[in-house]
Design a protein around this motif. Structure first.
Motif, PDB file in Angstrom:
ATOM      1  N   VAL A  70       0.856  -1.180   0.000  1.00  0.00           N
ATOM      2  CA  VAL A  70       0.000   0.000   0.000  1.00  0.00           C
ATOM      3  C   VAL A  70       0.900   1.240   0.000  1.00  0.00           C
ATOM      4  CG1 VAL A  70      -1.874   1.242   1.157  1.00  0.00           C
ATOM      5  CG2 VAL A  70      -1.786  -1.260   1.276  1.00  0.00           C
ATOM      6  N   GLU A  71       0.651   2.133  -0.945  1.00  0.00           N
ATOM      7  CA  GLU A  71       1.468   3.341  -1.075  1.00  0.00           C
ATOM      8  C   GLU A  71       0.812   4.515  -0.356  1.00  0.00           C
ATOM      9  OE1 GLU A  71       2.514   4.389  -5.091  1.00  0.00           O
ATOM     10  OE2 GLU A  71       2.437   2.275  -5.682  1.00  0.00           O
ATOM     11  N   TYR A  72       1.646   5.465   0.039  1.00  0.00           N
ATOM     12  CA  TYR A  72       1.123   6.695   0.631  1.00  0.00           C
ATOM     13  C   TYR A  72       0.503   7.546  -0.471  1.00  0.00           C
ATOM     14  CZ  TYR A  72       0.520  10.554   3.782  1.00  0.00           C
ATOM     15  OH  TYR A  72      -0.052  11.527   4.558  1.00  0.00           O
ATOM     16  N   GLY A  97     -11.533   4.050   3.634  1.00  0.00           N
ATOM     17  CA  GLY A  97     -11.966   2.777   4.198  1.00  0.00           C
ATOM     18  C   GLY A  97     -11.727   1.630   3.237  1.00  0.00           C
ATOM     19  N   ASP A  98     -10.995   1.886   2.180  1.00  0.00           N
ATOM     20  CA  ASP A  98     -10.826   0.899   1.130  1.00  0.00           C
ATOM     21  C   ASP A  98      -9.365   0.768   0.687  1.00  0.00           C
ATOM     22  OD1 ASP A  98     -11.842  -1.038  -0.484  1.00  0.00           O
ATOM     23  OD2 ASP A  98     -12.704   0.319  -1.959  1.00  0.00           O
ATOM     24  N   ALA A  99      -8.436   0.999   1.577  1.00  0.00           N
ATOM     25  CA  ALA A  99      -7.009   0.940   1.226  1.00  0.00           C
ATOM     26  C   ALA A  99      -6.615  -0.447   0.724  1.00  0.00           C
ATOM     27  CB  ALA A  99      -6.148   1.334   2.419  1.00  0.00           C
ATOM     28  N   GLY A 108      -4.815   7.587   8.274  1.00  0.00           N
ATOM     29  CA  GLY A 108      -6.066   7.017   8.775  1.00  0.00           C
ATOM     30  C   GLY A 108      -6.442   5.738   8.058  1.00  0.00           C
ATOM     31  N   ASP A 109      -6.166   5.701   6.751  1.00  0.00           N
ATOM     32  CA  ASP A 109      -6.445   4.497   5.971  1.00  0.00           C
ATOM     33  C   ASP A 109      -5.525   3.352   6.395  1.00  0.00           C
ATOM     34  OD1 ASP A 109      -8.369   5.809   4.242  1.00  0.00           O
ATOM     35  OD2 ASP A 109      -6.655   6.709   3.207  1.00  0.00           O
ATOM     36  N   PHE A 110      -4.242   3.659   6.594  1.00  0.00           N
ATOM     37  CA  PHE A 110      -3.289   2.636   7.027  1.00  0.00           C
ATOM     38  C   PHE A 110      -3.708   2.054   8.376  1.00  0.00           C
ATOM     39  CE2 PHE A 110      -0.238   4.953   4.242  1.00  0.00           C
ATOM     40  CZ  PHE A 110       0.146   3.892   3.445  1.00  0.00           C
ATOM     41  N   ALA A 111      -4.036   2.939   9.312  1.00  0.00           N
ATOM     42  CA  ALA A 111      -4.430   2.480  10.645  1.00  0.00           C
ATOM     43  C   ALA A 111      -5.724   1.679  10.593  1.00  0.00           C
ATOM     44  CB  ALA A 111      -4.564   3.677  11.592  1.00  0.00           C
ATOM     45  N   ARG A 116      -8.444  -3.603  10.779  1.00  0.00           N
ATOM     46  CA  ARG A 116      -9.315  -4.619  10.173  1.00  0.00           C
ATOM     47  C   ARG A 116      -8.592  -5.953  10.050  1.00  0.00           C
ATOM     48  NH1 ARG A 116     -10.561  -1.744   4.876  1.00  0.00           N
ATOM     49  NH2 ARG A 116     -11.307  -3.779   4.234  1.00  0.00           N
ATOM     50  N   MET A 117      -7.341  -5.915   9.603  1.00  0.00           N
ATOM     51  CA  MET A 117      -6.575  -7.153   9.436  1.00  0.00           C
ATOM     52  C   MET A 117      -6.307  -7.817  10.782  1.00  0.00           C
ATOM     53  SD  MET A 117      -3.959  -5.928   6.426  1.00  0.00           S
ATOM     54  CE  MET A 117      -3.278  -7.552   5.983  1.00  0.00           C
TER      55      MET A 117
END
Length: 174
Positions: A70-72, A97-99, A108-111, A116-117
């Motif tokens: 996943v890229e910034y 919410g879909d990273a 926020g997406d990374f966290a 979720r994982m």
């Protein structure tokens, strides 16, 4: 003198053991077969399969996968910065919410993805929103919003910051 040499050797070798401990986990996370990357549940199950009794390695595998895949999203970051100038703002609301699907994210997406994982892996995890930086003043807070996680491993809580661990510099985990 001999004690100092022994202590120096120990401090020099400890990072090697940590790196060796994670290198296999990181390589597995980096080289996931394509068929496991279609659904988040399947991906998590694949990543943690070899580490059934080791929550630390499970947590590391999730962290490493995100870091490698996943890229910034600098474009999204610029939009967020623009919106922050006009009104009170929360990064949690700005997340896609879909990273997992887009493979781009801001903190926020990374966290959110890590949370979720970790929940799929049945690891106790929390999403944390706050501020990041050093010597921040009240004026700095508007531009210093950040999100990260806390994860419980062997009854102890640790901070995990996938955003700061991007590009293979996984010191934000250890």
């Amino acid at each position: 003198m001999m004690k100092k040499i022994i202590l120096l050797l120990i401090f020099c070798l400890v990072p090697l053991f940590v790196e060796a401990k994670y290198s296999e986990v990181d390589m597995r996370a980096k080289n996931v077969p394509e068929q496991y990357e279609k659904r988040l549940d399947d991906l998590v199950k694949y990543l943690i399969a070899p580490y059934k009794n080791d929550d630390e390695l499970k947590a590391r595998a999730l962290f490493a996968w995100i870091g490698y895949h996943v890229e910034y999203d600098m474009f999204k970051y610029d939009i967020i910065s623009e919106k922050k100038r006009g009104a009170r703002y929360s990064k949690r609301k700005m997340r896609t919410g879909d990273a997992f699907k887009t493979r781009v994210a801001v903190c926020g997406d990374f966290a959110d993805l890590y949370e979720r994982m970790a929940k799929i892996a049945k690891l106790p995890v929390e999403y944390i929103e706050g501020y990041a930086g050093s010597n921040l003043t009240m004026d700095d807070l508007e531009d210093s919003g950040h999100a990260w996680n806390a994860i419980q491993i062997n009854r102890k809580w640790y901070f995990v910051d996938v955003t700061w661990g991007l590009g293979g510099d996984y010191t934000a985990f250890s």
